[in-house]
Design an enzyme around this catalytic site. Structure first.
Site, PDB file in Angstrom:
ATOM      1  N   LYS A  52      23.742  36.603 -10.493  1.00 52.59           N
ATOM      2  CA  LYS A  52      24.313  36.143 -11.768  1.00 52.59           C
ATOM      3  C   LYS A  52      25.797  35.857 -11.601  1.00 52.59           C
ATOM      4  CE  LYS A  52      20.856  38.525 -14.526  1.00 52.59           C
ATOM      5  NZ  LYS A  52      20.435  39.754 -15.177  1.00 52.59           N
TER       6      LYS A  52
ATOM      7  N   GLN B  11      22.457  45.258 -17.570  1.00 54.37           N
ATOM      8  CA  GLN B  11      21.308  45.066 -16.687  1.00 54.37           C
ATOM      9  C   GLN B  11      20.287  46.188 -16.901  1.00 54.37           C
ATOM     10  OE1 GLN B  11      20.908  42.376 -14.506  1.00 54.37           O
ATOM     11  NE2 GLN B  11      18.843  43.189 -14.249  1.00 54.37           N
TER      12      GLN B  11
ATOM     13  N   ASP C 123      21.665  37.880 -23.748  1.00 57.60           N
ATOM     14  CA  ASP C 123      20.256  38.094 -23.401  1.00 57.60           C
ATOM     15  C   ASP C 123      19.343  37.906 -24.615  1.00 57.60           C
ATOM     16  OD1 ASP C 123      19.632  38.519 -20.747  1.00 57.60           O
ATOM     17  OD2 ASP C 123      20.257  40.625 -20.768  1.00 57.60           O
TER      18      ASP C 123
END
Ligand code: NDP
Length: 285
Positions: free
Chosen positions: A54, A98, A121
């Site tokens: 990422k 994460q 997200d």
């Protein structure tokens, strides 16, 4: 018959290039560089790889990336404190924690306090709610990537029967929401571990999306000839990455199929970059 292989890698590179151009224009117009902060708690090897990928993708697109690496013993209170600081920091546009988190931390408690405007997200209840109502702020990254890959081989999804294997908050559920939204107009069936006679349902699918996390679970007898098969699964078998679909056999009867690796995975990151730019735009205007 052999299926068309849907190339997620090439598609994601195109999307990332386009995002990179949009970022450059945004920086020129506003003087603001989009900034994504990733929080990694603990030493999960797969998570560490995802986070590194990422970061690389962000930098290549001109997005500033910061990684907070916290020890596996981090308390929920300390993580909540860090999120509060990031929420308040105007230099930070996107926050990604994460997953999975270590046991002592309740994931939902963390996801619930990320500012919805910085929730790249799209896991915050407000953003999930907006998606349910067909007015999404951020598109959920993995399902959006799946939809883009389906559209490549099937520009008119309207009326097609899409069967989703899996009902997780991250993939299965939001995938269904994207497919039934107006304008996409699929007919959606969602299956899970309690679904009876799975093969009889999957074999009716014009579009089959597998997101269950079991290596080679979807076999050729479960697939309608000519179907579009999207394999979200990432499983490690004997050191090799394999999907949830038995690719060798299913690619002989499907119309189109995504490989693992090189299918859905790269699309997830490409959509994350789009969301980071969108977050910066929303907070700058
Ligand atoms: P979860 O474990 O959260 O969900 C799995 C789902 O599959 C559950 O809904 C479960 O049902 C269902 N399931 C499990 N076994 C069966 C079965 N035998 N028959 C029918 N349904 C079953 O997984 P995720 O959604 O988070 O991830 C799924 C896969 O996708 C994983 O391999 C993951 O690594 C991968 N992934 C890939 C991403 C990418 O970018 N390519 C992003 C995110 C995930 P129930 O709810 O009843 O337990």
């Amino acid at each position: 018959m052999s299926a068309t292989i849907i190339d997620g890698k090439a598609t994601s590179l195109k999307l990332r290039e386009s995002t990179g151009k949009q970022v450059a224009e945004f920086v020129e117009q506003t003087g603001v560089t989009p900034h994504l902060v990733v929080v990694l708690v603990g030493e999960d090897a797969a998570s560490a790889v995802y986070v590194r990928n990422k970061e690389r993708a962000c930098l290549a697109a001109g997005i500033k990336s910061t990684i907070h690496r916290l020890s596996a013993e981090t308390s929920q209170a300390d993580l909540l404190k860090l999120i509060a600081q990031l929420n308040a920091n105007q230099d930070v546009h996107g926050i990604l924690v994460q997953l999975p988190l270590p046991q002592q931390i309740e994931e939902q408690a963390i996801l619930d306090v990320i500012s919805p405007l910085k929730d790249v997200d799209a896991f915050h209840p407000e953003n999930v709610g907006l998606l349910v109502q067909g007015r999404a702020r951020f598109l959920p990254c993995t399902p959006a990537g799946c939809l883009q890959l389906i559209e490549q081989v099937c520009p008119d999804i309207s009326g097609k029967h899409a069967v989703i294997l899996g009902r997780s908050e991250i993939v299965g559920k939001p995938m269904g929401l994207l497919l039934i939204q107006r304008g996409v107009d699929a007919t959606v069936t969602t299956c899970h571990s309690r679904t009876k006679d799975l093969a009889s349902i999957t074999s009716q699918a014009d579009i089959l999306i597998a997101a269950i996390g079991k290596a080679n679970f979807v076999t050729a007898d479960m697939v309608k000839p000519g179907a579009i098969v999207i394999d979200v699964g990432i499983n490690r078998v004997d050191g090799k990455l394999v999907g949830d679909v038995d690719f060798a056999a299913v690619s002989q009867i499907a119309g189109a199929i995504t490989p693992v690796p090189g299918g859905v995975g790269p699309m997830t990151i490409a959509n994350l970059l789009q969301n980071a730019l969108l977050a910066a735009r929303t907070q700058t205007s």
